[in-house]
Design an enzyme around this catalytic site. Structure first.
Site, PDB file in Angstrom:
ATOM      1  N   ALA A 145       2.193   2.895   2.411  1.00 49.73           N
ATOM      2  CA  ALA A 145       3.343   2.818   3.321  1.00 49.73           C
ATOM      3  C   ALA A 145       4.456   1.962   2.703  1.00 49.73           C
ATOM      4  O   ALA A 145       5.602   2.419   2.585  1.00 49.73           O
ATOM      5  CB  ALA A 145       2.913   2.246   4.666  1.00 49.73           C
ATOM      6  N   HIS A 171     -13.487   1.571  11.135  1.00 52.63           N
ATOM      7  CA  HIS A 171     -12.857   2.234   9.997  1.00 52.63           C
ATOM      8  C   HIS A 171     -11.329   2.239  10.059  1.00 52.63           C
ATOM      9  O   HIS A 171     -10.663   2.140   9.038  1.00 52.63           O
ATOM     10  CB  HIS A 171     -13.371   3.671   9.943  1.00 52.63           C
ATOM     11  CG  HIS A 171     -12.768   4.516   8.880  1.00 52.63           C
ATOM     12  ND1 HIS A 171     -12.892   4.230   7.540  1.00 52.63           N
ATOM     13  CD2 HIS A 171     -12.033   5.656   8.934  1.00 52.63           C
ATOM     14  CE1 HIS A 171     -12.273   5.150   6.821  1.00 52.63           C
ATOM     15  NE2 HIS A 171     -11.726   6.014   7.638  1.00 52.63           N
ATOM     16  N   GLU A 189      -0.445   1.695   8.711  1.00 47.76           N
ATOM     17  CA  GLU A 189      -1.528   1.421   9.666  1.00 47.76           C
ATOM     18  C   GLU A 189      -1.239   0.242  10.594  1.00 47.76           C
ATOM     19  O   GLU A 189      -1.845   0.136  11.664  1.00 47.76           O
ATOM     20  CB  GLU A 189      -2.859   1.221   8.917  1.00 47.76           C
ATOM     21  CG  GLU A 189      -4.051   1.315   9.844  1.00 47.76           C
ATOM     22  CD  GLU A 189      -5.392   1.325   9.122  1.00 47.76           C
ATOM     23  OE1 GLU A 189      -5.463   1.744   7.951  1.00 47.76           O
ATOM     24  OE2 GLU A 189      -6.387   0.914   9.749  1.00 47.76           O
ATOM     25  N   GLY A 214       0.855  -1.186   0.000  1.00 49.50           N
ATOM     26  CA  GLY A 214       0.000   0.000   0.000  1.00 49.50           C
ATOM     27  C   GLY A 214       0.892   1.238   0.000  1.00 49.50           C
ATOM     28  O   GLY A 214       2.082   1.150  -0.321  1.00 49.50           O
ATOM     29  N   ARG A 223     -14.115  12.103  15.130  1.00 52.38           N
ATOM     30  CA  ARG A 223     -14.937  10.937  14.754  1.00 52.38           C
ATOM     31  C   ARG A 223     -15.473  10.184  15.966  1.00 52.38           C
ATOM     32  O   ARG A 223     -16.606   9.693  15.934  1.00 52.38           O
ATOM     33  CB  ARG A 223     -14.083   9.996  13.888  1.00 52.38           C
ATOM     34  CG  ARG A 223     -13.742  10.640  12.583  1.00 52.38           C
ATOM     35  CD  ARG A 223     -12.763   9.833  11.768  1.00 52.38           C
ATOM     36  NE  ARG A 223     -12.508  10.540  10.516  1.00 52.38           N
ATOM     37  CZ  ARG A 223     -11.721  10.099   9.549  1.00 52.38           C
ATOM     38  NH1 ARG A 223     -11.099   8.954   9.693  1.00 52.38           N
ATOM     39  NH2 ARG A 223     -11.557  10.787   8.460  1.00 52.38           N
ATOM     40  N   SER A 246      -3.601   9.846   8.268  1.00 52.81           N
ATOM     41  CA  SER A 246      -3.141   8.480   8.100  1.00 52.81           C
ATOM     42  C   SER A 246      -2.254   8.329   6.864  1.00 52.81           C
ATOM     43  O   SER A 246      -1.214   7.658   6.905  1.00 52.81           O
ATOM     44  CB  SER A 246      -4.355   7.561   8.008  1.00 52.81           C
ATOM     45  OG  SER A 246      -3.941   6.305   7.607  1.00 52.81           O
ATOM     46  N   SER A 301     -17.391  10.074   2.966  1.00 60.43           N
ATOM     47  CA  SER A 301     -16.181  10.793   3.371  1.00 60.43           C
ATOM     48  C   SER A 301     -16.490  12.009   4.248  1.00 60.43           C
ATOM     49  O   SER A 301     -17.482  12.704   4.065  1.00 60.43           O
ATOM     50  CB  SER A 301     -15.428  11.240   2.121  1.00 60.43           C
ATOM     51  OG  SER A 301     -14.437  12.164   2.474  1.00 60.43           O
TER      52      SER A 301
HETATM   53  C1  FAD Z   1     -12.668   4.033   2.775  1.00 62.29           C
HETATM   54  C2  FAD Z   1     -11.421   4.623   3.399  1.00 62.29           C
HETATM   55  C3  FAD Z   1     -11.087   5.948   3.154  1.00 62.29           C
HETATM   56  C4  FAD Z   1      -9.944   6.507   3.750  1.00 62.29           C
HETATM   57  N1  FAD Z   1      -9.644   7.819   3.485  1.00 62.29           N
HETATM   58  C5  FAD Z   1      -8.528   8.360   4.029  1.00 62.29           C
HETATM   59  C6  FAD Z   1      -8.157   9.712   3.720  1.00 62.29           C
HETATM   60  O1  FAD Z   1      -8.828  10.408   2.974  1.00 62.29           O
HETATM   61  N2  FAD Z   1      -7.037  10.201   4.297  1.00 62.29           N
HETATM   62  C7  FAD Z   1      -6.243   9.467   5.143  1.00 62.29           C
HETATM   63  O2  FAD Z   1      -5.247   9.977   5.629  1.00 62.29           O
HETATM   64  N3  FAD Z   1      -6.555   8.171   5.414  1.00 62.29           N
HETATM   65  C8  FAD Z   1      -7.671   7.607   4.873  1.00 62.29           C
HETATM   66  N4  FAD Z   1      -7.991   6.293   5.145  1.00 62.29           N
HETATM   67  C9  FAD Z   1      -7.029   5.458   5.895  1.00 62.29           C
HETATM   68  C10 FAD Z   1      -5.861   5.088   4.974  1.00 62.29           C
HETATM   69  O3  FAD Z   1      -6.348   4.774   3.701  1.00 62.29           O
HETATM   70  C11 FAD Z   1      -5.041   3.918   5.491  1.00 62.29           C
HETATM   71  O4  FAD Z   1      -4.784   4.046   6.844  1.00 62.29           O
HETATM   72  C12 FAD Z   1      -3.715   3.846   4.740  1.00 62.29           C
HETATM   73  O5  FAD Z   1      -3.949   3.851   3.366  1.00 62.29           O
HETATM   74  C13 FAD Z   1      -2.969   2.619   5.171  1.00 62.29           C
HETATM   75  O6  FAD Z   1      -1.899   2.414   4.287  1.00 62.29           O
HETATM   76  P1  FAD Z   1      -0.955   1.140   4.480  1.00 62.29           P
HETATM   77  O7  FAD Z   1       0.035   1.177   3.389  1.00 62.29           O
HETATM   78  O8  FAD Z   1      -0.487   1.084   5.878  1.00 62.29           O
HETATM   79  O9  FAD Z   1      -1.937  -0.100   4.319  1.00 62.29           O
HETATM   80  P2  FAD Z   1      -2.760  -0.661   3.050  1.00 62.29           P
HETATM   81  O10 FAD Z   1      -2.984   0.347   2.004  1.00 62.29           O
HETATM   82  O11 FAD Z   1      -3.949  -1.303   3.656  1.00 62.29           O
HETATM   83  O12 FAD Z   1      -1.802  -1.760   2.440  1.00 62.29           O
HETATM   84  C14 FAD Z   1      -1.564  -2.981   3.098  1.00 62.29           C
HETATM   85  C15 FAD Z   1      -0.792  -3.888   2.180  1.00 62.29           C
HETATM   86  O13 FAD Z   1      -0.416  -5.078   2.893  1.00 62.29           O
HETATM   87  C16 FAD Z   1      -0.814  -6.232   2.143  1.00 62.29           C
HETATM   88  N5  FAD Z   1      -1.032  -7.330   3.096  1.00 62.29           N
HETATM   89  C17 FAD Z   1      -1.971  -7.430   4.067  1.00 62.29           C
HETATM   90  N6  FAD Z   1      -1.818  -8.604   4.724  1.00 62.29           N
HETATM   91  C18 FAD Z   1      -0.770  -9.249   4.155  1.00 62.29           C
HETATM   92  C19 FAD Z   1      -0.130 -10.497   4.384  1.00 62.29           C
HETATM   93  N7  FAD Z   1      -0.525 -11.328   5.351  1.00 62.29           N
HETATM   94  N8  FAD Z   1       0.922 -10.843   3.608  1.00 62.29           N
HETATM   95  C20 FAD Z   1       1.361 -10.005   2.627  1.00 62.29           C
HETATM   96  N9  FAD Z   1       0.788  -8.797   2.363  1.00 62.29           N
HETATM   97  C21 FAD Z   1      -0.259  -8.436   3.121  1.00 62.29           C
HETATM   98  C22 FAD Z   1      -2.051  -5.768   1.387  1.00 62.29           C
HETATM   99  O14 FAD Z   1      -2.350  -6.607   0.320  1.00 62.29           O
HETATM  100  C23 FAD Z   1      -1.577  -4.366   0.963  1.00 62.29           C
HETATM  101  O15 FAD Z   1      -0.713  -4.454  -0.137  1.00 62.29           O
HETATM  102  C24 FAD Z   1      -9.133   5.723   4.590  1.00 62.29           C
HETATM  103  C25 FAD Z   1      -9.472   4.392   4.831  1.00 62.29           C
HETATM  104  C26 FAD Z   1     -10.613   3.843   4.252  1.00 62.29           C
HETATM  105  C27 FAD Z   1     -10.972   2.424   4.544  1.00 62.29           C
END
Ligand code: FAD
Length: 545
Positions: A13, A340, A364, A11, A283, A379, A248
């Site tokens: 991150a 959420h 996250e 994702g 929230r 986030s 949103s």
């Molecule tokens: C509907 C919605 C709207 C949002 N809007 C906002 C916003 O406007 N602004 C904001 O700041 N935040 C927002 N958020 C929160 C934000 O999107 C997330 O907190 C952020 O994108 C997390 O990014 P990440 O890279 O940590 O995780 P993710 O984007 O969830 O990526 C996780 C990755 O890990 C992989 N993965 C998971 N488990 C495993 C495993 N066991 N083995 C291998 N790979 C795995 C997944 O496939 C993915 O590639 C929103 C969240 C939602 C649900």
């Protein structure tokens, strides 16, 4: 010698961290089951926070820091939050430099909006698809490094377990979905970027790909988890058969009003209680107020000029129309709160390393910036910032070296996996997953009590007890089968932390302990040892609070 970094999860991150690592000349393997374009990050529509040049009058980086700490009920790590807010403008500039196009006004000035709990408008957005735009730009940037041989991306790979010995992580065991085998990958540093824990609760606003398994499994292998009881309920979501669709916060940022109907009138309960900014409270507060009404609540934006709705809220307009045939330019949206975001996760130090050496956590799945409640738009910022911090730390550290032999461990885990395929019992895995989600929803809601939490713990203990004789469910993936125990153990840890915090703070509200207690103003830490869970408050500030 060139350092190797394994990043799990692609994702925002994981992907941004991979690019940052490659920029430092590190060699990265980035693994995930699906491409970045399917990560939850692409759902982020509302925006990303930063105080940038030409900011709203009166705003400052200090205000961003204070809003973040206050929103998090003073449990966010102050030094870490300061670092994040100070780097936010650079992050926006960087994203622009790689092709992210933020929305600007007719004079070319960034258009910003305010999310709940923000004293000023500082959320930058790319139309209604901020997450998608950022991911697209990062994917392009990643390809440059892939061409140079610095980033290798592998899809169809799931995390299985850490290769950990004596408190040091040497790599990870991955499950290859194509060959259905376990493959070890050794690295100088492993970075977990697997997102939140949605699957614990079944239907949420987020992605089912975020199930918390990796955090749960690493917890069972000795990683400390932090602040798990703080789970954000988004106040405005729309029920559909598949999932809860996020309405949103941008709707309220653009002036949307919450009300419930009574005797032919509209009762604007948030404004009545909190004044003109009532719809923009944090929230946690709004979710509790909606819950307290005990009625069907609506969010109205129909009074706004249709052209403005079309240009600023097209995604909300389309989602409501497509899934529920609601025309938001003419009628209010029925909304209710839903799980959420997870403020808790792996406990990390300022450099984003966990208590296990060489194992980092970002995005996250890590707990650091949001304390007891996250502000909207923080986030995405934290996801990118935390990846930068981890990458910079790994780049400056000495190469760890020291080859370890994990052959026995790997052979043992392969046998465990085979056993799972062979087991026959009355408990199919998907049935257990559904039971778990019911338990979590019923006992870990917006309002919690000792009785509920203890009942939840009892149920999960029972599910864990059955997990040794689960029936392999061939209708779902092998990953879904083997991940169950890690997910259930994580669920037990979440309930245990919530039971342990006998006060109300941020997103954790106990009707039997309604006030915050000064002496509990510390993060919760939980660790696991052979079936037993130990909870402590981080009074010594071991993990920067
Ligand atoms: C509907 C919605 C709207 C949002 N809007 C906002 C916003 O406007 N602004 C904001 O700041 N935040 C927002 N958020 C929160 C934000 O999107 C997330 O907190 C952020 O994108 C997390 O990014 P990440 O890279 O940590 O995780 P993710 O984007 O969830 O990526 C996780 C990755 O890990 C992989 N993965 C998971 N488990 C495993 C495993 N066991 N083995 C291998 N790979 C795995 C997944 O496939 C993915 O590639 C929103 C969240 C939602 C649900």
């Amino acid at each position: 010698m060139m350092k190797n970094v394994l990043i799990i999860g692609s994702g925002i991150a994981g992907l941004s961290c991979a690019v940052r690592c490659a920029g430092h000349g590190l060699r990265v393997m980035l693994i995930s089951p699906y491409p970045s374009e399917r990560a939850q990050s692409v759902m982020a529509a509302g925006g990303i926070n930063a105080v940038t040049k030409g900011h709203e009058e009166g705003d400052s980086i200090e205000s961003h820091i204070e809003d973040t700490l206050k929103g998090g009920a003073m449990l966010g790590g102050r030094n870490a939050v300061e670092g994040m807010c100070r780097q936010a403008e650079d992050i926006i500039r960087y994203l622009e430099s790689i092709g992210t196009v933020f929305t600007v006004d007719e004079n070319g000035k960034p258009r910003t909006r305010a999310f709940g709990g923000q004293s000023h408008k500082r959320t930058h957005f790319c139309g209604a698809s901020t997450g998608k735009q950022i991911i697209s730009a990062l994917v392009m940037e990643s390809r440059r490094y892939e061409a140079m041989g610095l980033i290798t991306r592998k899809l169809g790979m799931d995390f299985y377990s850490g290769l950990i010995r004596d408190g040091v992580c040497y790599g990870a065991l991955l499950f290859n979905e194509g060959t259905k085998t376990l493959e070890p990958v050794y690295a100088d540093a492993v970075i977990l970027a697997t997102g939140g824990q949605n699957s614990l609760f079944g239907k949420t606003t987020g992605s089912i790909l975020c199930d918390g398994y990796a955090a749960g499994r690493l917890f069972m292998q000795g990683a400390v988890l932090k602040n798990l009881e703080f789970i954000q309920y988004h106040p405005t979501t729309l029920e559909t058969s598949q999932k809860r669709i996020l309405i949103s916060e941008a709707v309220r940022g653009e002036g949307g009003r919450l009300f419930y109907p009574e005797g032919g009138n509209r009762i604007y309960f948030m404004e009545d209680k909190y004044g003109p900014k009532g719809n923009l409270m944090t929230r946690d507060v709004i979710s509790r107020e909606i819950y307290a009404t005990g009625r069907e609540v609506f969010l109205d934006i129909s009074f706004l000029d249709k052209k403005l709705i079309d240009s600023r809220l097209p995604e909300v307009r389309d989602l409501c129309s497509k899934y529920r045939s609601i025309d938001i330019t003419r009628e209010p949206i029925p909304v209710s709160p839903s799980v959420h975001f997870f403020m808790g996760g792996l406990a990390v130090h300022m450099n984003h390393e966990t208590n296990i050496k060489g194992l980092y956590a970002i995005g996250e799945c890590a707990s650091m910036y949001h304390g007891a409640n996250r502000l909207g738009g923080n986030s995405l910022l934290a996801a990118i910032y935390s990846g930068n911090v981890a990458a910079d730390d790994i780049a400056k550290n000495e190469c760890r070296g020291g080859v370890q032999d994990f052959a026995n461990y790997i052979a043992h885990e392969k046998k465990e996996l085979e056993k799972l395929y062979d087991t026959k019992s009355a408990f199919p895995v998907m049935y257990m997953r559904d039971m778990l989600a019911e338990t979590m929803k019923n006992n870990l809601g917006i309002v919690r009590t000792e009785k509920n939490l203890k009942a939840g713990i009892g149920d999960v203990d029972e599910y864990i007890g059955t997990s040794t004789h689960l029936h392999y469910d061939a209708s779902v993936s092998a990953y879904t089968n083997y991940s169950l125990l890690g997910i259930m153990t994580l669920a037990r840890a979440v309930l245990t932390c919530a039971e342990h915090r006998k006060e109300s703070r941020g997103a954790h509200y106990r009707s039997d302990f309604k006030e915050s207690a000064d002496e509990l103003s510390h993060a919760t830490l939980i660790s696991y040892d052979d079936g037993s869970f130990t909870v402590n408050l981080d009074k010594g500030n071991a993990y920067e609070n």
